[in-house]
Design an enzyme around this catalytic site. Sequence first.
Site, mmCIF file in Angstrom:
data_model
loop_
_atom_site.group_PDB
_atom_site.id
_atom_site.type_symbol
_atom_site.label_atom_id
_atom_site.label_comp_id
_atom_site.label_asym_id
_atom_site.label_seq_id
_atom_site.Cartn_x
_atom_site.Cartn_y
_atom_site.Cartn_z
ATOM 1 N N ARG A 18 0.832 -1.218 0.000
ATOM 2 C CA ARG A 18 0.000 0.000 0.000
ATOM 3 C C ARG A 18 0.861 1.260 0.000
ATOM 4 N NH1 ARG A 18 -0.708 4.837 2.452
ATOM 5 N NH2 ARG A 18 0.102 3.816 4.335
ATOM 6 N N ASP A 19 1.510 1.553 1.106
ATOM 7 C CA ASP A 19 2.294 2.786 1.205
ATOM 8 C C ASP A 19 3.412 2.782 0.161
ATOM 9 O OD1 ASP A 19 3.346 5.180 2.063
ATOM 10 O OD2 ASP A 19 3.980 4.471 4.027
ATOM 11 N N HIS A 55 6.340 4.214 12.521
ATOM 12 C CA HIS A 55 6.367 4.141 11.052
ATOM 13 C C HIS A 55 7.513 5.048 10.590
ATOM 14 C CE1 HIS A 55 4.061 4.014 7.081
ATOM 15 N NE2 HIS A 55 4.973 4.947 6.863
ATOM 16 N N HIS A 96 10.787 6.396 8.287
ATOM 17 C CA HIS A 96 11.317 6.520 6.925
ATOM 18 C C HIS A 96 12.844 6.613 7.010
ATOM 19 C CE1 HIS A 96 7.605 7.716 4.368
ATOM 20 N NE2 HIS A 96 7.232 6.943 5.357
ATOM 21 N N CYS A 120 10.496 8.638 -1.481
ATOM 22 C CA CYS A 120 10.014 9.710 -0.600
ATOM 23 C C CYS A 120 9.121 10.610 -1.434
ATOM 24 C CB CYS A 120 11.169 10.513 -0.019
ATOM 25 S SG CYS A 120 10.589 11.850 1.034
HETATM 26 P P1 HMG Z 1 -13.042 14.211 -1.093
HETATM 27 O O1 HMG Z 1 -12.863 14.735 -2.473
HETATM 28 O O2 HMG Z 1 -12.950 15.155 0.050
HETATM 29 O O3 HMG Z 1 -14.450 13.428 -0.973
HETATM 30 O O4 HMG Z 1 -12.018 13.006 -0.899
HETATM 31 P P2 HMG Z 1 -15.927 13.946 -1.190
HETATM 32 O O5 HMG Z 1 -16.730 13.302 -0.086
HETATM 33 O O6 HMG Z 1 -15.971 15.434 -1.344
HETATM 34 O O7 HMG Z 1 -16.364 13.287 -2.599
HETATM 35 C C1 HMG Z 1 -15.827 13.713 -3.832
HETATM 36 C C2 HMG Z 1 -15.826 12.546 -4.805
HETATM 37 O O8 HMG Z 1 -14.926 11.539 -4.333
HETATM 38 C C3 HMG Z 1 -17.189 11.854 -4.945
HETATM 39 O O9 HMG Z 1 -17.270 11.339 -6.269
HETATM 40 C C4 HMG Z 1 -17.080 10.704 -3.993
HETATM 41 O O10 HMG Z 1 -17.924 9.623 -4.306
HETATM 42 C C5 HMG Z 1 -15.630 10.308 -4.178
HETATM 43 P P3 HMG Z 1 -18.168 12.103 -7.406
HETATM 44 O O11 HMG Z 1 -19.531 12.149 -6.836
HETATM 45 O O12 HMG Z 1 -17.547 13.469 -7.552
HETATM 46 O O13 HMG Z 1 -18.020 11.209 -8.606
HETATM 47 N N1 HMG Z 1 -15.074 9.626 -2.988
HETATM 48 C C6 HMG Z 1 -14.457 8.433 -3.001
HETATM 49 N N2 HMG Z 1 -14.157 7.575 -4.003
HETATM 50 C C7 HMG Z 1 -13.520 6.431 -3.670
HETATM 51 N N3 HMG Z 1 -13.181 6.103 -2.402
HETATM 52 C C8 HMG Z 1 -13.471 6.931 -1.378
HETATM 53 C C9 HMG Z 1 -14.128 8.165 -1.676
HETATM 54 N N4 HMG Z 1 -14.550 9.194 -0.913
HETATM 55 C C10 HMG Z 1 -15.123 10.073 -1.712
HETATM 56 N N5 HMG Z 1 -13.115 6.583 -0.122
HETATM 57 C C11 HMG Z 1 -10.603 11.440 0.167
HETATM 58 C C12 HMG Z 1 -11.588 12.573 0.381
HETATM 59 C C13 HMG Z 1 -9.951 11.153 1.522
HETATM 60 C C14 HMG Z 1 -11.346 10.197 -0.303
HETATM 61 C C15 HMG Z 1 -9.548 11.874 -0.877
HETATM 62 O O14 HMG Z 1 -8.952 13.077 -0.489
HETATM 63 C C16 HMG Z 1 -8.489 10.842 -1.166
HETATM 64 O O15 HMG Z 1 -8.746 9.805 -1.753
HETATM 65 N N6 HMG Z 1 -7.226 11.137 -0.753
HETATM 66 C C17 HMG Z 1 -6.108 10.233 -0.906
HETATM 67 C C18 HMG Z 1 -5.731 9.777 0.472
HETATM 68 C C19 HMG Z 1 -4.541 8.830 0.462
HETATM 69 O O16 HMG Z 1 -4.677 7.661 0.201
HETATM 70 N N7 HMG Z 1 -3.367 9.367 0.805
HETATM 71 C C20 HMG Z 1 -2.190 8.584 1.004
HETATM 72 C C21 HMG Z 1 -2.170 8.063 2.410
HETATM 73 S S1 HMG Z 1 -0.527 8.010 3.014
HETATM 74 C C22 HMG Z 1 -0.517 8.770 4.514
HETATM 75 O O17 HMG Z 1 -1.460 9.395 4.871
HETATM 76 C C23 HMG Z 1 0.700 8.600 5.362
HETATM 77 C C24 HMG Z 1 0.924 7.189 5.895
HETATM 78 O O18 HMG Z 1 1.321 6.339 4.849
HETATM 79 C C25 HMG Z 1 2.006 7.197 6.965
HETATM 80 C C26 HMG Z 1 3.300 7.864 6.569
HETATM 81 O O19 HMG Z 1 3.959 7.450 5.585
HETATM 82 O O20 HMG Z 1 3.673 8.753 7.320
HETATM 83 C C27 HMG Z 1 -0.343 6.602 6.509
HETATM 84 MG MG MG Z 2 5.329 5.808 4.893
#
Ligand code: HMG
Ligand code: MG
Length: 306
Positions: A22-23, A214, A216, A247
């Site tokens: 995933r990450d 976690h 890096h 990164c």
């Molecule tokens: P949003 O745009 O705020 O959502 O997304 P919304 O509720 O305003 O909806 C907008 C559209 O998105 C709609 O579709 C929803 O259905 C759709 P439309 O009607 O316009 O066709 N939607 C979704 N589709 C699929 N899956 C969903 C979903 N939710 C809404 N779950 C959201 C908010 C969080 C979903 C968005 O900003 C997003 O996908 N972001 C990506 C988040 C991500 O994966 N980031 C990487 C994580 S890594 C991290 O955080 C660090 C970590 O790895 C640790 C580290 O390394 O330090 C954990």
């Molecule tokens: Mg990470």
Amino acid sequence: MTDVGADAPPARDVTVVEVGPRDGLQNEARAIGPAEKIEFIERLLAAGVSALELTSFVRADRIPQLADAAEVAAHFPHRAGVRLIALTPNEKGLDAALQAGINEVAIFAAASDEFSRRNINQSVAASLEMFRPVAERALDAALHVRGYVSTVLGCPYQGRVPLRDVVALTESMFALGCAEVSLGDTIGVGTPGTVRALIAAVSGSCDVRRLAFHGHDTYGTGLANAFAAYEQGIRTFDTSAGGLGGCPYAGPAVRGNLATEDLVYAFEGSGIRTGIDLDQVVAASMWVAQHLGHPPYSAAALALAR
Ligand code: HMG
Ligand code: MG
């Protein structure tokens, strides 16, 4: 700890949460298909990995590398003794995870507002309200809930992150019902000294046995930081096979997540059992590296794969 029988899983002193599928893959320039992901995951499980981030249920236009989340997740029905985790930021993500038969979900917050907005389109405070029904419904469905607090040692936008913000957010994640909270050094700026101070601060009000680190390896301090966290009582470490992921805020050759095999080599060589077979995890890293088109970001993999 003693071995309890020939068929028992290997004894371990620490739990490694493998985040490569995933990450790792979400940060790769080249996406691989679901069949390759499934084989990569199978190889990691065969190496002894007992906890693994399978995928995330997020917007495919934001993270196109994981657009096949449902297909990959559906391939892995419940397996005894193995935690298979999917990231679910909101109820839409949770619905998809439940449909795919996932049994552990993760909600992911950040300790800085700007990172939170850019990552999940919510301020930190608003994100907690977004997570609340996700955690409640997941717990009602008897799922485990993992939490993440990112940017614990620095933010690419805000810079310094006050420890009190990390402590308060970690407490909030536990209050939502998380069984475990993983503290993410998202941009890898930590040093053993700052990691020690971090864990000391958070474990002042949270049970250190329920915290994960976690780390890096951006500046080459990944292993030293992991040992510092271990000395502070941390027993769960998030790492990525082959150091996958790079990164996200630096160039393609810059290291990101600490490599699983680097941690396994250093911990096992220090008498800290991980339950993971070093040769097998290196083989998995080399296999996926071929599909991604670049060598692993792992000193142990490069040394052992000669
Ligand atoms: P949003 O745009 O705020 O959502 O997304 P919304 O509720 O305003 O909806 C907008 C559209 O998105 C709609 O579709 C929803 O259905 C759709 P439309 O009607 O316009 O066709 N939607 C979704 N589709 C699929 N899956 C969903 C979903 N939710 C809404 N779950 C959201 C908010 C969080 C979903 C968005 O900003 C997003 O996908 N972001 C990506 C988040 C991500 O994966 N980031 C990487 C994580 S890594 C991290 O955080 C660090 C970590 O790895 C640790 C580290 O390394 O330090 C954990
Ligand atoms: Mg990470």
